[in-house]
Design a protein around this motif. Structure first.
Motif, PDB file in Angstrom:
ATOM      1  N   HIS A  63       0.842  -1.195   0.000  1.00  0.00           N
ATOM      2  CA  HIS A  63       0.000   0.000   0.000  1.00  0.00           C
ATOM      3  C   HIS A  63       0.877   1.245   0.000  1.00  0.00           C
ATOM      4  O   HIS A  63       1.462   1.615   1.015  1.00  0.00           O
ATOM      5  N   TRP A 122      -1.521   2.312  -4.940  1.00  0.00           N
ATOM      6  CA  TRP A 122      -2.925   2.638  -4.649  1.00  0.00           C
ATOM      7  C   TRP A 122      -3.159   4.053  -5.159  1.00  0.00           C
ATOM      8  O   TRP A 122      -2.947   5.035  -4.458  1.00  0.00           O
ATOM      9  N   VAL A 252      -7.477  -1.496   4.386  1.00  0.00           N
ATOM     10  CA  VAL A 252      -6.296  -0.762   4.834  1.00  0.00           C
ATOM     11  C   VAL A 252      -6.672   0.135   6.018  1.00  0.00           C
ATOM     12  O   VAL A 252      -7.675   0.842   5.972  1.00  0.00           O
TER      13      VAL A 252
END
Length: 469
Positions: A63, A122, A252
């Motif tokens: 991420h 992302w 997340v």
């Protein structure tokens, strides 16, 4: 096909069966780890003397918003709301496709330079197809193994326009990409959908987005926090009750989740990624111990270099230390102590934590667990024959590592970006003798472009009434 033999290394496989192999060799055959053993003799291979090296799997970052690299270090002193307002709400829409290309490329090269061989970009600044295509091009040019996580912009609401939370994912764009360059899942860059999820969108948008991901056979990821402000009441319980959940889903943050919702996600086969060094600004623990309690595999990541360090060695240490601090506070809390499984010492104070993680556990967070969160565990995350050759060599004799008593602890506690001597991604050498194998002129041009873009973007921010930079 290139064959490379790493000789006489200390190999940290991050495989529980193989463990750490001393004075061992590893053969790279093209893209693949072909053989691991002592005394290997390969006549047609280039030989690298790795007797002073720790050989480990490349770190994995599931991420990151590398498109924001141009604003690196801008927001370390910000409150959380400033990031959403200034970067996502106002500046993002002023990024040109070239800005986003240069920023993502520079950020991806830094990941390789710091020993990370796989990342999920992302990207929630896909204002046009050109923006998306330029991010994909940057990932391809960098040579890193990656997933392009196609997100959606989150500008501040303008008069007469719907809020971003009311906008379903653009099906036409996923159709274009999935039927075009991502028609198969092969290749170094693959595709995922970064959706709004239950915290940032109501149930109708979630029905659309999860169905679209299922139609095109894509993993999904969503920013979530928990709490009362969620757009879909009931959060993931509602998503599961509606039959929308896919085991490839990745949540997340999730810091305000209760344990039953963590358990729900783990039971569904989904992953939860903590970005602990960013999340330290909220008064709740990172979702590491909670995932362990639920029987899941903790996953850790960087998030944005606007606010924190951009290398996974720092994130690994920070995640371990922050989670241990929260666990210790819980263990020493008088109310929690009565329920604790810890062993009281002679004074009746709990000295053992309910969740105890060894260094190998922490290293797994940053390697094989992160590969699992990205659906790439069959390809990368550990050094096993048959997997892709995503490999990092660390210098054991560096001042901050020598003497290496326990190589796993050396990696987790002491190693940093400066120790990264050599990096292979998919069998291709990307760094050697501590130097990234990139053309110096090319890097200088990217730096110049980023400096110009940064100056322009910060000037716009000042015009909008936010004095920064």
């Amino acid at each position: 096909m290139t064959r490379t033999l790493l000789k006489n290394a200390t190999i940290v496989t991050v495989d529980r069966k193989l463990g750490v192999l001393d004075h061992c060799d590893l053969l790279i055959d093209g893209e693949t780890i072909a053989e691991i053993g002592r005394g290997l003799v390969v006549d047609d291979a280039e030989v690298i003397d790795a007797s002073d090296m720790i050989v480990m799997p490349g770190l994995i970052n599931p991420h990151i918003h590398a498109w924001e690299t141009v604003l690196r270090g801008l927001g370390a002193d910000w409150k959380e709301s400033e990031y959403f307002d200034v970067v996502l709400g106002r500046l993002a829409e002023h990024f040109t496709p070239d800005d986003i290309h240069q920023s993502t490329l520079f950020g991806a090269l830094n990941q390789i330079d710091s020993g990370c061989t796989t990342m999920l970009e992302w990207c929630h600044n896909t204002a046009t197809p050109d923006h998306s295509d330029m991010v994909i091009a940057a990932l391809e040019e960098s040579g890193i193994r990656s997933i392009f996580g196609h997100g959606t912009p989150k500008p501040n609401q303008k008069e007469g326009e719907p809020h971003f939370s009311e906008r379903p994912f653009p099906a036409h764009e996923i159709k274009r990409l999935r039927e075009g360059r991502f028609a198969t899942n092969e290749g170094m860059v693959s595709l995922a959908m970064c959706i709004l999820g239950p915290d940032y969108a109501g149930i109708e948008v979630n029905r659309h987005d999860f169905a679209l991901a299922r139609e095109y056979d894509l993993m999904t990821s969503a920013h979530v926090w928990g709490g009362d402000a969620r757009k879909t009441p009931g959060g993931y319980q509602t998503i599961v009750d509606e039959g929308l959940m896919d085991p490839r889903h990745n949540a997340v943050h999730a810091n305000f989740f209760e344990q039953d919702e963590v358990q729900l996600l783990v039971d569904q086969g989904a992953s939860i990624t903590a970005t602990a060094t960013i999340e330290v600004g909220v008064p709740r623990a990172p979702m590491i111990s909670s995932v362990i309690r639920a029987g899941g595999k903790p996953s850790i990541a960087i998030d944005t270099e606007i606010e924190v360090s951009g290398n996974m060695f720092d994130i690994m240490k920070g995640s371990d230390e922050l989670q241990a601090a929260f666990d210790s506070m819980e263990a020493y809390d008088p109310a929690a102590r009565r329920e604790s499984k810890g062993r009281p010492d002679v004074d009746g104070i709990v000295t053992a934590q309910e969740i105890s993680c060894d260094s190998i556990d922490v290293l797994e967070w940053a390697t094989i667990n992160n590969a699992c969160a990205m659906g790439l565990e069959a390809q990368t995350g550990s050094l096993v024959v048959g997997k892709k050759a995503d490999i990092v060599l660390l210098r054991k004799n560096d001042l901050n590592l020598f003497p290496v008593t326990d190589p796993v602890q050396a990696i987790v506690v002491h190693a940093n970006q400066s120790n990264v001597d050599t990096v292979f991604v998919n069998g291709v050498m990307k760094k050697q003798h501590g130097r990234l194998l990139e053309d110096a002129g090319r890097l200088a041009a990217i730096r110049s472009n980023l400096a110009e873009a940064r100056h322009r973007l910060l000037g716009l921010a000042t015009e909008m009434g936010h004095s920064i930079g």
